[in-house]
Design a protein around this motif. Structure first.
Motif: not given
Lengths: 273, 276
Positions: A114-117, B271-276
């Motif tokens: 799970l990526f967080l930037g 952001e966590i949960g943002a569309a990638s």
């Protein structure tokens, strides 16, 4: 051209016996991820039976079911499970259920990521907890529960493979939480290798670099993301099919003396100036 | 100069050889050790440059001699140690800094000739072995331990296009760890300094300063290193300040090797949960 992006079709290879996984029971955690699915396909082609565990009861289940049908087409039996990796107890119960249904677990792969930037000053407690949960705790829980099942095998033993990322050993702005979590996972490989070796369980890591499914960190609107990809020696992002053969080798009978190592599949990204 | 109050960094009464001390990093290290009280033996192939280093040390109130030495000759390096002992009665520190790039540029790997490879290995790796061995022999004869500091290169920890130089410096890193293991029982410590991109001297003109600024923005600290910044590290490693430290690499590179996966400006935002 050894660095080209052409997927390797293992079934089409002459197939040395040490790359066959016939009769092996493999658990793939985060099978909905591109790399988890590629490893599942490669394991199916090598003859393994599969438990496909997805992290959330949402569209991940749909993509896992699609993968399941695809594997059926290859003549491989697989079952889809939802494994909430946030709680160790959930991982334990689901792994136990899988072991009962398959008659044991020989191979466990964890591709949770799970990526967080974000700059550290704007990273909240709960974001840090989530990043740790999916990038480290999940790997810890899978290794704990899988090694417990592998001890019960007759003869005892098994292979654990954790998918990690090179940001776990090298710095980049906005990746403090994510990088630290993967650094922890990579050290988990080394620490646990010593503890699990007497039980016939090996544990290794595969550390990926800039991969073609990582739009979470390689935003195409950011020019620096394109430049980052050109830091790889073949000047291209890696694909899931670049990673899967490493997971086959590590699971096969030829890799029984390999443990405690974190291997890069990163196009030489970490090895040059 | 004796540091006051007495400090583990004090080098008073100690004798140090610094090879390649005619300029750049070696000169900076020689001057730093001399400023902390060491008697310094400056070695390099070119007499004029080490004589200049000695002149600067003595004008600052320090003690030093120049001993022209070809460090690719083991006999010459043995003679260097003998000369240091003759001059100051003992040896406490060997800083094996001599080395250099050299070798043909812009050759394909398969075109690289034997003699060029052997020359780069002689200048950078054999020289370090000869220096470490000659110093160790003297340290063991004295029976009071000693300190060896090898100077490697960040290029040794990652591949680059120079090829022979990083290969030889990689050997220096292995030499450091093995020598530390073999010599520990004699209270001889062996460590390596691993410099990144370091300016060897002040810029000659504004154009050179500009070139350096442009290269510097690719380093995490956004500048190249400067020669004098090696002095404090050399003093730490040469003195009792590092008495429990051996077999280690000391990377001094503005953060380059800690990163290197992307341009230093790259800061992915997600952001966590943002569309990638």
């Amino acid at each position: 051209m050894t660095t080209s992006g052409t997927p390797v079709d293992l079934a089409a290879l002459p197939g040395p016996a040490h790359l066959r996984l016939d009769g092996k029971r493999a658990l793939i955690v985060a099978a909905e991820s591109p790399v988890g699915a590629a490893i599942a396909r490669a394991y199916a082609q090598a003859g393994a039976e599969l438990a496909l565990a997805v992290l959330r009861p949402d569209e991940a289940v749909v993509s896992a079911k699609r993968l399941q049908r695809e594997l059926e087409g290859l003549g491989t039996r697989s079952t889809v499970y939802v494994m909430d990796v946030v709680l160790g107890k959930n991982v334990q119960v689901t792994t136990r259920q899988i072991a009962k249904e398959l008659g044991g677990v020989d191979i466990a792969v964890c591709a949770s990521d799970l990526f967080l930037g974000k700059p550290i000053g704007r990273t909240s407690d709960s974001e840090l907890q989530q990043v740790m949960a999916y990038n480290f705790n999940a790997h810890f829980f899978v290794a704990r529960s899988a090694s417990d099942e592998m001890r019960r095998n007759d003869p005892a033993g098994g292979r654990i493979i954790l998918l990690s990322h090179v940001l776990g050993e090298r710095g980049l702005s906005n990746t403090a939480a994510y990088g630290a979590a993967h650094g922890a996972t990579q050290q988990l490989v080394r620490s646990l290798s010593q503890e699990l070796a007497p039980q016939g369980v090996t544990i290794n890591g595969i550390s990926t670099g800039w991969m073609d499914w990582m739009q979470d960190r390689l935003d195409e609107r950011n020019d620096d993301a394109g430049r980052a990809v050109r830091f790889t020696l073949p000047r291209r992002a890696g694909s899931p099919e670049d990673v899967a053969p490493m997971a086959v080798w590590l699971a096969g009978s030829g890799a029984g003396n390999v443990t405690g190592q974190v291997f890069h599949v990163d196009g030489g990204l970490t090895q040059h100036l | 100069m004796v540091l006051d109050p007495p400090s583990p960094f004090d080098m008073d009464g100690k004798v140090a050889i610094v090879t390649g001390s005619g300029r750049g990093l070696g000169k900076a290290m020689a001057k730093a050790l001399a400023a902390a009280g060491a008697q310094v033996v400056c070695a390099a192939r070119t007499p004029e440059q080490i004589e200049q280093t000695v002149a600067e040390i003595t004008s600052d109130g320090g003690t030093a001699i120049a001993v022209p030495t070809d460090v690719t000759s083991s006999a010459a390096v043995d003679a260097l140690v003998a000369r240091a002992v003759e001059a100051y009665g003992r040896l406490d520190v060997m800083i094996a800094n001599a080395g250099g790039g050299g070798g043909p540029q812009n050759l394909e790997f398969w075109e690289y000739p034997d003699d060029a490879f052997e020359s780069v290995v002689a200048t950078n790796l054999k020289s370090a072995f000869y220096s470490d061995r000659a110093a160790a022999r003297q340290f063991v004869a004295q029976g009071e331990g000693g300190v060896i500091v090898n100077v490697a290169s960040g290029t040794a920890l990652r591949g680059n296009q120079q090829f022979a130089y990083p290969t030889a410096k990689g050997g220096v890193i292995s030499l450091t760890k093995s020598a530390a293991t073999m010599l520990a029982k004699h209270d001889i410590r062996v460590n390596a300094i691993v410099p990144g991109y370091i300016n060897q001297r002040p810029p000659r003109d504004e154009q050179e300063a500009e070139v350096r600024r442009n290269r510097g923005v690719r380093v995490p600290v956004r500048r190249l290193g400067d020669w004098w910044e090696l002095g404090p590290l050399a003093l730490y490693l040469a003195s009792d300040a590092s008495r429990y430290v051996t077999g280690e690499l000391f990377i001094i590179d503005g953060g380059g090797l800690a990163g290197g996966l992307a341009p230093v400006t790259f800061a992915p935002a997600h952001e966590i949960g943002a569309a990638s």
